[in-house]
Design a protein around this motif. Structure first.
Motif, mmCIF file in Angstrom:
data_model
loop_
_atom_site.group_PDB
_atom_site.id
_atom_site.type_symbol
_atom_site.label_atom_id
_atom_site.label_comp_id
_atom_site.label_asym_id
_atom_site.label_seq_id
_atom_site.Cartn_x
_atom_site.Cartn_y
_atom_site.Cartn_z
ATOM 1 N N ASP A 74 0.908 -1.183 -0.062
ATOM 2 C CA ASP A 74 0.085 0.129 -0.138
ATOM 3 C C ASP A 74 0.914 1.066 -0.006
ATOM 4 O O ASP A 74 0.542 2.432 -0.523
ATOM 5 C CB ASP A 74 -0.825 -0.060 1.159
ATOM 6 N N PHE A 75 1.882 1.031 0.756
ATOM 7 C CA PHE A 75 2.784 2.255 0.686
ATOM 8 C C PHE A 75 4.433 1.832 1.071
ATOM 9 O O PHE A 75 4.558 0.677 1.944
ATOM 10 C CB PHE A 75 2.599 3.286 1.765
ATOM 11 N N VAL A 76 5.229 2.654 0.976
ATOM 12 C CA VAL A 76 6.668 2.393 1.073
ATOM 13 C C VAL A 76 7.311 3.699 1.949
ATOM 14 O O VAL A 76 6.912 4.599 1.523
ATOM 15 C CB VAL A 76 7.745 2.096 -0.108
ATOM 16 N N GLY A 77 7.671 3.573 3.130
ATOM 17 C CA GLY A 77 8.239 4.726 3.973
ATOM 18 C C GLY A 77 9.773 4.674 3.882
ATOM 19 O O GLY A 77 10.305 3.618 3.611
ATOM 20 N N ILE A 78 10.124 5.824 3.287
ATOM 21 C CA ILE A 78 11.697 6.035 2.974
ATOM 22 C C ILE A 78 12.054 6.816 4.099
ATOM 23 O O ILE A 78 11.917 8.167 4.192
ATOM 24 C CB ILE A 78 11.940 6.669 1.623
ATOM 25 N N GLY A 79 13.018 6.223 4.946
ATOM 26 C CA GLY A 79 13.792 6.876 6.019
ATOM 27 C C GLY A 79 13.001 6.412 7.185
ATOM 28 O O GLY A 79 11.986 6.411 7.385
ATOM 29 N N ILE A 80 13.855 6.032 8.292
ATOM 30 C CA ILE A 80 13.016 5.428 9.718
ATOM 31 C C ILE A 80 13.921 6.322 10.613
ATOM 32 O O ILE A 80 14.379 5.727 11.520
ATOM 33 C CB ILE A 80 13.206 3.942 9.787
ATOM 34 N N GLY A 81 13.516 7.745 10.772
ATOM 35 C CA GLY A 81 13.586 8.543 12.071
ATOM 36 C C GLY A 81 12.505 8.377 12.833
ATOM 37 O O GLY A 81 11.529 7.604 12.438
ATOM 38 N N PRO A 82 12.320 9.186 13.791
ATOM 39 C CA PRO A 82 11.174 9.081 14.763
ATOM 40 C C PRO A 82 9.869 9.237 14.044
ATOM 41 O O PRO A 82 9.058 8.598 14.516
ATOM 42 C CB PRO A 82 11.340 10.243 15.709
ATOM 43 N N PHE A 83 9.786 10.176 12.850
ATOM 44 C CA PHE A 83 8.734 10.470 12.418
ATOM 45 C C PHE A 83 8.240 9.288 11.520
ATOM 46 O O PHE A 83 7.114 8.754 11.967
ATOM 47 C CB PHE A 83 8.412 11.487 11.697
ATOM 48 N N TRP A 100 19.538 7.773 16.716
ATOM 49 C CA TRP A 100 18.983 9.108 16.911
ATOM 50 C C TRP A 100 20.062 10.166 17.264
ATOM 51 O O TRP A 100 20.548 10.240 18.603
ATOM 52 C CB TRP A 100 17.514 9.390 17.934
ATOM 53 N N HIS A 101 20.579 10.947 16.481
ATOM 54 C CA HIS A 101 21.399 12.060 16.717
ATOM 55 C C HIS A 101 22.567 11.416 17.678
ATOM 56 O O HIS A 101 23.040 11.938 18.671
ATOM 57 C CB HIS A 101 20.752 13.219 17.299
#
Ligand code: FAD
Length: 429
Positions: free
Chosen positions: A8-17, A44-45
């Motif tokens: 259904d979707f691809v998320g690119i980047g896995i930071g907190p958001f 995270w940072h």
């Protein structure tokens, strides 16, 4: 290896958001998403993971709670499952340690089967049916929609790019470079935000008598505090963001120029702790440090083993310079348009400055097939990078992905109103 399956979707980047989106999407029946990140695991940072640093938002701004307080991915659940809920209760602080938040996000990441680490995205195309997301591993992932969560990149002021490298770093890599910096005779921190203050305070705390000199230079007229008063905090709200988004672009730019204290200031506690440390130092003589405000760094040239920084006082107009052994640019972060989007740029809305043009769904196209997380500060306001708005933005995106409001999205969260209330339009009452 091609993944013929269409998600259904691809998320690119896995930071907190996007991690928050993955956690909120996890229990949604029939919603099939996959998330890619170039790193080997959540981090995270890391360059600013100072021992005593805390989040600047309360623990309720975790990945999920403001959308779903019953989520199994909440910060309180993390504390419960890791046996630290009672110490947190006794600690009586709303503000988790930064290290703790990083551990919490990793704990969540370890429980989500939809995350794919070690997949740096190099290209996104569209084959007429779906987006084809190519990773540096050679794999492709297909999805009907995309959610961009690639975060922001360190901002380097024009003319100071050469500083990065030997004897110079951005604060994003501070801890990795710290020992090297401390081995130089003097260190100059450039910048006016929380990171600049934390780096300065950390180096001041470890400054040996007769050791390195320490300088802090900022263009800002003062070391100003972040505004934390409650009526101002009410602006971290969907209704203020909607008001801001409804303004003409030039008005948004003007309004944003006056909002540094809402997102770019220093916590008062950090400012006062620095003064206290300097005061304590002064008992044994003047601390070996220089603190300069209203001072712009206009250039940098190598001199001996170190640098000579060209400076201009923004109030007196005087030009002067400072020799320093090394430099830390704590000059913030900026949203970037990833190059991997080039093949699908025609499917995305852009403003006159070539920036994303997101709508109220955080969608970048009319059909609602590309969404952005934390790339919309110029349209939605200073709240874009705020962890406190992550769960709400994810809720809005999940509603767009599913066509239903899976998590209730508050329309009004503040007592005050932003803009002219409808009931007061069209005449004096
Ligand atoms: C030191 C520091 C402290 C902060 N503290 C707070 C705070 O206390 N409270 C608050 O509200 N905000 C805070 N912020 C601001 C903000 O919340 C953070 O910047 C947050 O990390 C933003 O999350 P993100 O998901 O947008 O992106 P990021 O955390 O930047 O993550 C983006 C991810 O995308 C991945 N990525 C990028 N390009 C690709 C690609 N081509 N392919 C695959 N993966 C890719 C990266 O590897 C990364 O993992 C802080 C910022 C900093 C720098």
């Amino acid at each position: 290896m091609s993944d013929a399956h269409v998600h259904d979707f691809v998320g690119i980047g896995i930071g907190p958001f996007n991690l928050g989106l993955a956690a909120l999407a996890d229990p949604v029946e029939g919603l099939d998403g996959v998330f890619l990140d170039g790193r080997d695991r959540f981090e995270w940072h890391g360059g600013m993971m100072l021992d005593d640093a805390t989040l600047q938002v309360p623990f309720l701004a975790d990945l999920v709670t403001l959308a779903d307080p019953t989520s199994r991915f909440s910060f309180l659940q993390f504390l419960k499952e890791t046996g630290r809920l009672y110490p947190f209760y006794v600690r009586e602080s709303f503000y988790p340690l930064r290290r703790e938040y990083d551990r919490y996000c990793r704990w969540v990441a370890d429980r989500l089967p939809t995350l794919r680490w070690g997949r740096e995205v190099t290209e996104v195309a569209h084959d007429g049916e779906a987006y084809v997301v190519r990773a540096a591993t050679g794999e492709t992932f297909r999805g009907r929609r995309l959610v961009l969560g690639t975060g922001t990149a360190p901002r380097v002021p024009a003319g100071l790019e050469t500083v990065l490298g030997e004897r110079g770093t951005h604060s994003a890599d501070y801890l990795a470079r710290k020992a090297e910096l401390q081995a130089t005779g003097s260190i100059t921190v450039v910048g006016s935000g929380q990171s600049a203050a934390e780096v300065y305070a950390d180096l001041l705390a470890e400054q040996p008598a007769g050791g390195y000199a320490l300088h802090w230079v900022t263009r800002s007229p003062r070391f100003f505090p972040m505004e934390y008063t409650k009526l101002t905090l009410e602006m971290t709200s969907p209704e203020w963001s909607a008001h801001f988004r409804g303004l003409p672009p030039e008005t948004r730019t003007r309004v944003q120029a006056g909002q540094a204290a809402l997102s770019k200031g220093i916590s008062s506690a950090t400012i006062d702790a620095i003064h206290d440390a300097l005061y304590s130092r002064s008992v044994d003589g003047a601390p070996d440090t220089t603190l300069l405000t209203a001072t712009e760094v206009t250039g940098a040239a190598r001199e001996g083993d170190g640098w000579r920084l060209a400076l201009r006082h923004t109030e007196t107009g005087e030009a002067f310079s400072l020799a320093t052994g090394s430099v830390v640019l704590a000059t913030g972060y900026a949203a970037q348009v990833p190059a991997f989007l080039d093949p699908v740029r025609h499917r995305i809305r852009w403003d006159e400055q070539g920036r994303f043009l997101a709508d109220e769904r955080f969608a970048l196209d009319d059909d609602g097939t590309v969404f952005v997380q934390n790339g919309e500060e110029h349209t939605h306001g200073f709240v874009a990078p705020d962890l406190g708005m992550g769960a709400m933005r994810s809720s809005v995106i999940i509603a767009a992905l599913t066509g239903r409001e899976v998590y209730p999205v508050e329309k009004r969260t503040a007592f005050q109103e932003f803009g002219v209330p409808d009931r007061l339009k069209g005449g004096v009452r």
